[in-house]
Design a protein around this motif. Structure first.
Motif, PDB file in Angstrom:
ATOM      1  N   SER A 153       0.855  -1.192   0.000  1.00 22.42           N
ATOM      2  CA  SER A 153       0.000   0.000   0.000  1.00 22.42           C
ATOM      3  C   SER A 153       0.886   1.236   0.000  1.00 22.42           C
ATOM      4  O   SER A 153       2.079   1.174   0.312  1.00 22.42           O
ATOM      5  CB  SER A 153      -0.917   0.025   1.237  1.00 22.42           C
ATOM      6  OG  SER A 153      -0.147   0.147   2.431  1.00 22.42           O
ATOM      7  N   GLU A 154       0.297   2.367  -0.346  1.00 17.46           N
ATOM      8  CA  GLU A 154       1.025   3.626  -0.261  1.00 17.46           C
ATOM      9  C   GLU A 154       1.402   3.917   1.185  1.00 17.46           C
ATOM     10  O   GLU A 154       2.475   4.475   1.463  1.00 17.46           O
ATOM     11  CB  GLU A 154       0.173   4.771  -0.828  1.00 17.46           C
ATOM     12  CG  GLU A 154      -0.086   4.689  -2.320  1.00 17.46           C
ATOM     13  CD  GLU A 154       1.169   4.986  -3.145  1.00 17.46           C
ATOM     14  OE1 GLU A 154       2.164   5.466  -2.568  1.00 17.46           O
ATOM     15  OE2 GLU A 154       1.135   4.738  -4.367  1.00 17.46           O
ATOM     16  N   PHE A 155       0.536   3.542   2.119  1.00 18.31           N
ATOM     17  CA  PHE A 155       0.829   3.739   3.532  1.00 18.31           C
ATOM     18  C   PHE A 155       2.081   2.968   3.938  1.00 18.31           C
ATOM     19  O   PHE A 155       2.973   3.513   4.608  1.00 18.31           O
ATOM     20  CB  PHE A 155      -0.366   3.286   4.378  1.00 18.31           C
ATOM     21  CG  PHE A 155      -0.098   3.304   5.861  1.00 18.31           C
ATOM     22  CD1 PHE A 155      -0.060   4.495   6.555  1.00 18.31           C
ATOM     23  CD2 PHE A 155       0.123   2.121   6.552  1.00 18.31           C
ATOM     24  CE1 PHE A 155       0.199   4.510   7.923  1.00 18.31           C
ATOM     25  CE2 PHE A 155       0.377   2.129   7.915  1.00 18.31           C
ATOM     26  CZ  PHE A 155       0.418   3.334   8.598  1.00 18.31           C
ATOM     27  N   GLY A 291      -1.425  -3.184   7.044  1.00 15.67           N
ATOM     28  CA  GLY A 291      -0.557  -2.982   5.898  1.00 15.67           C
ATOM     29  C   GLY A 291      -1.376  -2.654   4.659  1.00 15.67           C
ATOM     30  O   GLY A 291      -1.005  -1.830   3.831  1.00 15.67           O
ATOM     31  N   PHE A 292      -2.537  -3.306   4.542  1.00 17.20           N
ATOM     32  CA  PHE A 292      -3.466  -3.028   3.442  1.00 17.20           C
ATOM     33  C   PHE A 292      -4.913  -3.145   3.902  1.00 17.20           C
ATOM     34  O   PHE A 292      -5.662  -2.195   3.818  1.00 17.20           O
ATOM     35  CB  PHE A 292      -3.210  -3.957   2.257  1.00 17.20           C
ATOM     36  CG  PHE A 292      -4.166  -3.750   1.118  1.00 17.20           C
ATOM     37  CD1 PHE A 292      -4.288  -2.517   0.514  1.00 17.20           C
ATOM     38  CD2 PHE A 292      -4.939  -4.792   0.643  1.00 17.20           C
ATOM     39  CE1 PHE A 292      -5.190  -2.309  -0.544  1.00 17.20           C
ATOM     40  CE2 PHE A 292      -5.831  -4.607  -0.411  1.00 17.20           C
ATOM     41  CZ  PHE A 292      -5.948  -3.365  -0.996  1.00 17.20           C
ATOM     42  N   THR A 310      -9.934   5.398   9.976  1.00 16.78           N
ATOM     43  CA  THR A 310      -8.886   6.244   9.433  1.00 16.78           C
ATOM     44  C   THR A 310      -7.569   5.963  10.164  1.00 16.78           C
ATOM     45  O   THR A 310      -7.540   5.309  11.195  1.00 16.78           O
ATOM     46  CB  THR A 310      -9.249   7.723   9.614  1.00 16.78           C
ATOM     47  OG1 THR A 310      -9.460   7.992  11.017  1.00 16.78           O
ATOM     48  CG2 THR A 310     -10.519   8.072   8.854  1.00 16.78           C
ATOM     49  N   GLY A 311      -6.467   6.456   9.584  1.00 18.08           N
ATOM     50  CA  GLY A 311      -5.207   6.389  10.293  1.00 18.08           C
ATOM     51  C   GLY A 311      -4.154   5.508   9.663  1.00 18.08           C
ATOM     52  O   GLY A 311      -2.982   5.594  10.027  1.00 18.08           O
ATOM     53  N   SER A 312      -4.536   4.644   8.726  1.00 20.51           N
ATOM     54  CA  SER A 312      -3.513   3.828   8.064  1.00 20.51           C
ATOM     55  C   SER A 312      -3.818   3.728   6.579  1.00 20.51           C
ATOM     56  O   SER A 312      -3.654   4.699   5.845  1.00 20.51           O
ATOM     57  CB  SER A 312      -3.366   2.456   8.733  1.00 20.51           C
ATOM     58  OG  SER A 312      -4.545   1.693   8.664  1.00 20.51           O
ATOM     59  N   CYS A 313      -4.314   2.582   6.145  1.00 21.50           N
ATOM     60  CA  CYS A 313      -4.420   2.346   4.707  1.00 21.50           C
ATOM     61  C   CYS A 313      -5.790   1.831   4.273  1.00 21.50           C
ATOM     62  O   CYS A 313      -5.949   1.457   3.116  1.00 21.50           O
ATOM     63  CB  CYS A 313      -3.376   1.306   4.299  1.00 21.50           C
ATOM     64  SG  CYS A 313      -3.650  -0.243   5.192  1.00 21.50           S
TER      65      CYS A 313
END
Length: 380
Positions: A153-155, A291-292, A310-313
Protein backbone atom coordinates in the motif's frame (compact mmCIF):
# COMPACT_ATOMS: atom_id res chain seq x y z
CA UNK A 1 12.24 -16.33 -16.87
CA UNK A 2 12.97 -18.60 -13.89
CA UNK A 3 11.28 -17.10 -10.85
CA UNK A 4 11.90 -18.34 -7.31
CA UNK A 5 9.59 -17.77 -4.36
CA UNK A 6 9.92 -18.07 -0.62
CA UNK A 7 6.94 -20.41 -0.21
CA UNK A 8 7.07 -21.03 3.55
CA UNK A 9 3.93 -18.98 4.23
CA UNK A 10 2.17 -20.24 1.12
CA UNK A 11 2.63 -23.77 2.43
CA UNK A 12 1.86 -23.25 6.10
CA UNK A 13 -0.39 -20.22 6.67
CA UNK A 14 -4.11 -19.99 5.98
CA UNK A 15 -4.47 -16.23 6.51
CA UNK A 16 -2.45 -13.05 6.04
CA UNK A 17 0.98 -13.75 4.58
CA UNK A 18 -0.10 -17.18 3.39
CA UNK A 19 -3.02 -15.79 1.41
CA UNK A 20 -0.80 -13.14 -0.15
CA UNK A 21 1.87 -15.68 -1.10
CA UNK A 22 -0.61 -18.04 -2.73
CA UNK A 23 -2.28 -15.09 -4.48
CA UNK A 24 0.95 -13.92 -6.13
CA UNK A 25 2.00 -17.44 -7.11
CA UNK A 26 -1.46 -18.16 -8.51
CA UNK A 27 -1.91 -15.06 -10.64
CA UNK A 28 1.59 -15.21 -12.09
CA UNK A 29 1.45 -18.91 -12.93
CA UNK A 30 -2.00 -18.48 -14.52
CA UNK A 31 -1.41 -15.22 -16.39
CA UNK A 32 2.27 -15.68 -17.33
CA UNK A 33 2.45 -19.43 -17.90
CA UNK A 34 5.55 -19.25 -20.12
CA UNK A 35 7.78 -18.63 -17.08
CA UNK A 36 9.10 -21.32 -14.74
CA UNK A 37 8.02 -20.95 -11.13
CA UNK A 38 10.08 -22.46 -8.32
CA UNK A 39 8.71 -22.74 -4.78
CA UNK A 40 11.25 -23.09 -1.97
CA UNK A 41 9.75 -24.72 1.12
CA UNK A 42 11.89 -25.38 4.17
CA UNK A 43 9.73 -28.12 5.71
CA UNK A 44 8.47 -30.88 3.37
CA UNK A 45 6.17 -32.20 6.11
CA UNK A 46 4.25 -28.92 6.50
CA UNK A 47 2.64 -28.04 3.19
CA UNK A 48 -1.14 -28.26 3.85
CA UNK A 49 -2.12 -25.16 1.89
CA UNK A 50 -0.07 -25.54 -1.28
CA UNK A 51 -2.95 -27.60 -2.66
CA UNK A 52 -5.01 -24.38 -2.70
CA UNK A 53 -2.90 -23.16 -5.65
CA UNK A 54 -4.76 -24.42 -8.75
CA UNK A 55 -1.61 -24.52 -10.90
CA UNK A 56 0.43 -26.49 -8.35
CA UNK A 57 1.04 -29.36 -10.77
CA UNK A 58 2.93 -27.01 -13.09
CA UNK A 59 5.15 -25.53 -10.37
CA UNK A 60 8.54 -26.82 -9.28
CA UNK A 61 8.83 -27.54 -5.56
CA UNK A 62 12.17 -27.49 -3.77
CA UNK A 63 12.99 -28.70 -0.26
CA UNK A 64 16.27 -29.09 1.66
CA UNK A 65 18.19 -31.84 -0.12
CA UNK A 66 20.70 -33.13 2.44
CA UNK A 67 20.13 -34.67 5.85
CA UNK A 68 22.02 -31.75 7.44
CA UNK A 69 19.79 -29.08 5.90
CA UNK A 70 16.72 -31.16 6.75
CA UNK A 71 17.88 -31.04 10.37
CA UNK A 72 18.67 -27.31 10.13
CA UNK A 73 15.71 -26.21 8.03
CA UNK A 74 15.59 -22.66 9.38
CA UNK A 75 19.27 -22.14 8.51
CA UNK A 76 18.67 -23.62 5.06
CA UNK A 77 16.07 -20.92 4.47
CA UNK A 78 18.52 -18.25 5.62
CA UNK A 79 21.69 -19.54 3.93
CA UNK A 80 21.54 -22.90 2.14
CA UNK A 81 18.62 -22.10 -0.12
CA UNK A 82 20.66 -19.57 -2.09
CA UNK A 83 23.08 -22.22 -3.38
CA UNK A 84 20.13 -24.36 -4.45
CA UNK A 85 18.65 -21.41 -6.36
CA UNK A 86 21.94 -20.84 -8.18
CA UNK A 87 21.98 -24.49 -9.26
CA UNK A 88 18.34 -24.18 -10.36
CA UNK A 89 19.15 -21.20 -12.58
CA UNK A 90 16.84 -18.74 -10.81
CA UNK A 91 16.80 -15.33 -12.52
CA UNK A 92 14.90 -13.45 -9.84
CA UNK A 93 13.85 -14.38 -6.32
CA UNK A 94 10.80 -12.89 -4.62
CA UNK A 95 10.65 -12.91 -0.82
CA UNK A 96 6.88 -12.85 -0.38
CA UNK A 97 6.81 -12.33 3.38
CA UNK A 98 9.17 -9.53 4.44
CA UNK A 99 12.37 -11.61 4.29
CA UNK A 100 15.30 -12.52 2.05
CA UNK A 101 18.10 -15.07 2.51
CA UNK A 102 21.04 -13.51 4.31
CA UNK A 103 23.45 -14.21 1.44
CA UNK A 104 21.25 -13.25 -1.51
CA UNK A 105 23.17 -10.04 -2.31
CA UNK A 106 26.35 -11.64 -3.57
CA UNK A 107 24.71 -14.61 -5.27
CA UNK A 108 24.15 -13.05 -8.68
CA UNK A 109 20.38 -13.64 -8.30
CA UNK A 110 18.24 -10.52 -8.50
CA UNK A 111 15.86 -10.13 -5.58
CA UNK A 112 12.54 -8.49 -4.76
CA UNK A 113 10.95 -8.43 -1.31
CA UNK A 114 7.36 -7.64 -0.38
CA UNK A 115 7.02 -5.64 2.82
CA UNK A 116 3.50 -5.89 4.21
CA UNK A 117 3.69 -3.54 7.17
CA UNK A 118 5.91 -2.09 9.88
CA UNK A 119 3.27 -2.13 12.59
CA UNK A 120 5.81 -3.36 15.13
CA UNK A 121 7.64 -0.04 14.70
CA UNK A 122 4.63 2.25 14.91
CA UNK A 123 2.78 0.30 17.64
CA UNK A 124 5.49 -1.56 19.59
CA UNK A 125 3.08 -2.21 22.50
CA UNK A 126 1.36 -4.92 20.44
CA UNK A 127 4.54 -7.05 20.27
CA UNK A 128 6.96 -8.52 22.77
CA UNK A 129 10.50 -7.17 22.76
CA UNK A 130 12.15 -10.24 21.20
CA UNK A 131 9.69 -10.35 18.30
CA UNK A 132 10.14 -6.63 17.64
CA UNK A 133 13.90 -6.93 17.47
CA UNK A 134 13.74 -10.03 15.25
CA UNK A 135 11.25 -8.45 12.84
CA UNK A 136 13.24 -5.23 12.70
CA UNK A 137 16.46 -7.06 11.89
CA UNK A 138 14.91 -9.24 9.16
CA UNK A 139 12.79 -6.55 7.56
CA UNK A 140 15.57 -3.95 7.58
CA UNK A 141 18.06 -6.44 6.13
CA UNK A 142 15.63 -7.34 3.35
CA UNK A 143 14.99 -3.70 2.48
CA UNK A 144 18.69 -2.90 2.36
CA UNK A 145 19.70 -5.99 0.34
CA UNK A 146 16.83 -6.27 -2.16
CA UNK A 147 17.21 -4.96 -5.67
CA UNK A 148 13.66 -3.66 -5.31
CA UNK A 149 10.91 -3.52 -2.70
CA UNK A 150 7.21 -4.08 -3.22
CA UNK A 151 4.95 -2.36 -0.67
CA UNK A 152 1.35 -3.56 -0.41
CA UNK A 153 0.00 0.00 0.00
CA UNK A 154 1.03 3.63 -0.26
CA UNK A 155 0.83 3.74 3.53
CA UNK A 156 3.34 0.90 3.86
CA UNK A 157 5.61 2.61 1.32
CA UNK A 158 5.64 5.75 3.47
CA UNK A 159 6.39 3.67 6.55
CA UNK A 160 9.38 1.99 4.84
CA UNK A 161 10.72 5.37 3.77
CA UNK A 162 10.21 6.83 7.26
CA UNK A 163 11.61 4.04 9.41
CA UNK A 164 14.35 2.66 7.14
CA UNK A 165 15.29 5.70 5.09
CA UNK A 166 14.72 3.94 1.76
CA UNK A 167 14.47 6.12 -1.35
CA UNK A 168 11.04 6.21 -2.96
CA UNK A 169 12.52 5.06 -6.29
CA UNK A 170 13.42 1.69 -4.76
CA UNK A 171 9.82 0.97 -3.74
CA UNK A 172 6.84 0.09 -5.94
CA UNK A 173 3.31 -0.16 -4.60
CA UNK A 174 1.61 -3.31 -5.86
CA UNK A 175 -1.71 -4.07 -4.25
CA UNK A 176 -2.98 -7.48 -3.28
CA UNK A 177 -6.25 -8.77 -4.65
CA UNK A 178 -8.65 -11.06 -2.84
CA UNK A 179 -9.88 -14.48 -3.79
CA UNK A 180 -12.29 -14.30 -6.77
CA UNK A 181 -14.85 -16.27 -4.73
CA UNK A 182 -15.86 -13.12 -2.82
CA UNK A 183 -16.96 -11.33 -5.96
CA UNK A 184 -18.83 -14.28 -7.43
CA UNK A 185 -22.47 -15.13 -6.86
CA UNK A 186 -23.00 -17.70 -4.11
CA UNK A 187 -25.56 -20.42 -4.83
CA UNK A 188 -28.81 -20.15 -2.88
CA UNK A 189 -28.28 -23.67 -1.48
CA UNK A 190 -24.88 -22.66 -0.10
CA UNK A 191 -26.27 -19.50 1.47
CA UNK A 192 -29.03 -21.45 3.17
CA UNK A 193 -26.66 -24.16 4.36
CA UNK A 194 -24.17 -21.66 5.86
CA UNK A 195 -26.93 -19.62 7.49
CA UNK A 196 -28.38 -22.70 9.18
CA UNK A 197 -25.07 -24.25 10.25
CA UNK A 198 -23.86 -21.07 11.95
CA UNK A 199 -27.33 -19.98 13.09
CA UNK A 200 -26.79 -16.59 11.49
CA UNK A 201 -29.23 -13.73 12.17
CA UNK A 202 -31.42 -12.45 9.35
CA UNK A 203 -29.51 -9.15 9.37
CA UNK A 204 -26.10 -8.61 10.91
CA UNK A 205 -22.98 -6.53 11.09
CA UNK A 206 -19.95 -8.61 10.08
CA UNK A 207 -16.33 -8.47 11.22
CA UNK A 208 -13.65 -10.80 9.81
CA UNK A 209 -10.11 -10.87 11.19
CA UNK A 210 -8.06 -11.99 14.14
CA UNK A 211 -9.74 -10.87 17.35
CA UNK A 212 -6.76 -8.97 18.74
CA UNK A 213 -6.25 -5.56 20.27
CA UNK A 214 -4.94 -3.64 17.27
CA UNK A 215 -7.94 -4.77 15.21
CA UNK A 216 -9.99 -2.68 17.67
CA UNK A 217 -13.23 -4.69 17.60
CA UNK A 218 -14.18 -3.01 20.88
CA UNK A 219 -15.02 0.14 18.90
CA UNK A 220 -17.82 -1.68 17.06
CA UNK A 221 -19.13 -3.19 20.30
CA UNK A 222 -19.13 0.22 22.01
CA UNK A 223 -21.06 1.57 19.03
CA UNK A 224 -23.70 -1.16 19.38
CA UNK A 225 -24.04 -0.32 23.09
CA UNK A 226 -24.91 3.25 22.06
CA UNK A 227 -27.65 2.20 19.67
CA UNK A 228 -31.18 1.83 21.08
CA UNK A 229 -32.19 -0.94 18.73
CA UNK A 230 -30.58 -4.36 18.88
CA UNK A 231 -28.18 -5.06 16.02
CA UNK A 232 -26.35 -8.35 15.79
CA UNK A 233 -22.59 -8.44 15.31
CA UNK A 234 -21.00 -11.61 13.91
CA UNK A 235 -17.23 -11.64 14.54
CA UNK A 236 -15.32 -14.28 12.57
CA UNK A 237 -11.70 -14.91 13.50
CA UNK A 238 -9.07 -16.45 15.68
CA UNK A 239 -9.39 -15.47 19.32
CA UNK A 240 -6.65 -14.04 21.52
CA UNK A 241 -6.57 -12.71 25.09
CA UNK A 242 -8.29 -9.59 23.75
CA UNK A 243 -11.51 -11.62 23.85
CA UNK A 244 -11.50 -11.28 27.64
CA UNK A 245 -11.50 -7.49 27.34
CA UNK A 246 -14.40 -7.59 24.90
CA UNK A 247 -16.49 -9.90 27.05
CA UNK A 248 -15.81 -7.83 30.16
CA UNK A 249 -17.03 -4.70 28.37
CA UNK A 250 -20.14 -6.52 27.17
CA UNK A 251 -20.90 -7.62 30.75
CA UNK A 252 -20.50 -4.11 32.12
CA UNK A 253 -22.10 -2.17 29.26
CA UNK A 254 -25.55 -2.06 30.78
CA UNK A 255 -27.24 -2.63 27.44
CA UNK A 256 -29.78 -5.39 27.69
CA UNK A 257 -29.15 -8.29 25.32
CA UNK A 258 -25.71 -7.12 24.14
CA UNK A 259 -24.21 -10.45 25.26
CA UNK A 260 -26.61 -12.21 22.88
CA UNK A 261 -26.08 -9.72 20.07
CA UNK A 262 -22.31 -10.23 19.79
CA UNK A 263 -21.65 -13.63 18.22
CA UNK A 264 -18.12 -15.02 17.95
CA UNK A 265 -17.29 -17.64 15.32
CA UNK A 266 -13.89 -19.36 15.36
CA UNK A 267 -12.26 -21.88 13.02
CA UNK A 268 -14.56 -21.05 10.11
CA UNK A 269 -13.28 -22.78 6.95
CA UNK A 270 -12.46 -20.55 4.01
CA UNK A 271 -15.09 -22.27 1.88
CA UNK A 272 -17.84 -20.75 4.06
CA UNK A 273 -16.49 -17.18 4.18
CA UNK A 274 -17.89 -15.86 0.87
CA UNK A 275 -21.40 -16.93 1.91
CA UNK A 276 -21.00 -15.29 5.34
CA UNK A 277 -20.00 -12.04 3.60
CA UNK A 278 -22.87 -12.20 1.11
CA UNK A 279 -25.42 -12.80 3.87
CA UNK A 280 -24.24 -9.81 5.93
CA UNK A 281 -25.96 -6.43 5.99
CA UNK A 282 -22.84 -4.31 6.63
CA UNK A 283 -19.16 -5.03 7.11
CA UNK A 284 -17.06 -3.33 9.78
CA UNK A 285 -13.27 -3.29 10.07
CA UNK A 286 -12.27 -0.92 12.89
CA UNK A 287 -8.55 -1.75 12.87
CA UNK A 288 -6.16 0.94 14.07
CA UNK A 289 -3.47 -0.02 11.60
CA UNK A 290 -3.02 -2.44 8.70
CA UNK A 291 -0.56 -2.98 5.90
CA UNK A 292 -3.47 -3.03 3.44
CA UNK A 293 -6.72 -4.43 4.88
CA UNK A 294 -7.86 -7.30 2.66
CA UNK A 295 -11.20 -7.83 4.51
CA UNK A 296 -12.35 -4.39 3.30
CA UNK A 297 -11.68 -5.47 -0.30
CA UNK A 298 -13.42 -8.81 0.31
CA UNK A 299 -16.49 -6.95 1.60
CA UNK A 300 -16.84 -4.50 -1.29
CA UNK A 301 -16.20 -7.35 -3.75
CA UNK A 302 -19.08 -9.24 -2.13
CA UNK A 303 -21.35 -6.24 -2.60
CA UNK A 304 -21.94 -5.12 0.99
CA UNK A 305 -21.36 -1.65 2.48
CA UNK A 306 -18.08 -1.42 4.40
CA UNK A 307 -17.03 0.73 7.35
CA UNK A 308 -13.36 1.14 8.22
CA UNK A 309 -11.18 3.38 10.35
CA UNK A 310 -8.89 6.24 9.43
CA UNK A 311 -5.21 6.39 10.29
CA UNK A 312 -3.51 3.83 8.06
CA UNK A 313 -4.42 2.35 4.71
CA UNK A 314 -8.02 1.13 4.84
CA UNK A 315 -9.13 3.85 2.43
CA UNK A 316 -6.85 2.21 -0.14
CA UNK A 317 -8.60 -1.13 0.33
CA UNK A 318 -12.19 0.10 0.58
CA UNK A 319 -12.20 3.04 -1.80
CA UNK A 320 -14.23 6.25 -1.71
CA UNK A 321 -17.54 4.42 -1.51
CA UNK A 322 -16.89 3.12 2.00
CA UNK A 323 -17.28 4.99 5.27
CA UNK A 324 -14.32 5.74 7.56
CA UNK A 325 -14.40 6.91 11.17
CA UNK A 326 -11.70 7.70 13.71
CA UNK A 327 -10.59 4.55 15.61
CA UNK A 328 -11.81 5.89 19.00
CA UNK A 329 -15.05 7.57 17.86
CA UNK A 330 -17.77 5.12 18.87
CA UNK A 331 -20.47 7.76 18.28
CA UNK A 332 -19.44 8.14 14.63
CA UNK A 333 -19.23 4.36 14.31
CA UNK A 334 -22.77 4.00 15.70
CA UNK A 335 -24.05 6.57 13.21
CA UNK A 336 -22.32 4.82 10.31
CA UNK A 337 -23.79 1.44 11.30
CA UNK A 338 -27.31 2.84 11.59
CA UNK A 339 -27.06 4.64 8.26
CA UNK A 340 -25.91 1.54 6.40
CA UNK A 341 -28.65 -0.55 8.00
CA UNK A 342 -31.54 1.82 7.26
CA UNK A 343 -30.63 4.24 4.45
CA UNK A 344 -31.30 2.23 1.30
CA UNK A 345 -30.15 5.01 -1.03
CA UNK A 346 -26.82 5.18 0.80
CA UNK A 347 -26.50 1.39 0.74
CA UNK A 348 -27.08 1.21 -3.01
CA UNK A 349 -24.53 3.95 -3.65
CA UNK A 350 -21.91 2.31 -1.43
CA UNK A 351 -22.42 -1.09 -3.05
CA UNK A 352 -22.17 0.31 -6.58
CA UNK A 353 -19.06 2.36 -5.82
CA UNK A 354 -17.48 -0.54 -3.95
CA UNK A 355 -17.93 -3.00 -6.78
CA UNK A 356 -16.54 -0.50 -9.27
CA UNK A 357 -13.51 0.15 -7.08
CA UNK A 358 -12.88 -3.57 -6.63
CA UNK A 359 -12.31 -3.88 -10.38
CA UNK A 360 -8.94 -2.15 -9.86
CA UNK A 361 -7.73 -5.31 -8.14
CA UNK A 362 -8.19 -7.76 -11.00
CA UNK A 363 -5.75 -10.65 -11.37
CA UNK A 364 -4.63 -9.40 -14.77
CA UNK A 365 -3.84 -5.89 -13.60
CA UNK A 366 -1.98 -6.95 -10.47
CA UNK A 367 -0.05 -9.62 -12.39
CA UNK A 368 1.11 -6.96 -14.84
CA UNK A 369 2.23 -4.77 -11.94
CA UNK A 370 4.35 -7.55 -10.43
CA UNK A 371 5.87 -8.56 -13.76
CA UNK A 372 6.74 -4.93 -14.47
CA UNK A 373 8.91 -4.97 -11.33
CA UNK A 374 10.62 -8.23 -12.31
CA UNK A 375 11.35 -7.09 -15.85
CA UNK A 376 13.27 -4.08 -14.61
CA UNK A 377 16.01 -6.46 -13.44
CA UNK A 378 15.86 -9.48 -15.74
CA UNK A 379 16.75 -9.19 -19.43
CA UNK A 380 14.12 -10.77 -21.68
Amino acid sequence: MNIGFDAKRAAQNRTGLGNYSRFVIRILSQQEAENEYHLYVHNPKRTPFLADIPTLGKLKLHFPKTWLWLKLRILWRLWGMTDDMKRDGIDIYHGLSNELPMNIKGSGIKSVVTIHDLIFRRYPQYYNNIDRQLYDFKFHHACMEADHIIAVSEFTKREIMHYYGIDAERISVVYQGCDPAFGQEVAAEKLKDVSLRYNLPERYLLYVGTIEERKNLLLAIKALARIDERIKLVAVGRKTKYMDKLKEYIRQSGKRGLDEDVIFLHNVPFADLPAIYHLATTFVYPSRIEGFGIPMLEAISAGIPAIGCTGSCLEEAGGEGSIYVAPDDDAAMAEAILNTFHNNELRERMVAMGREYALKFSDKRLCQDVMRVYKRFVAQ
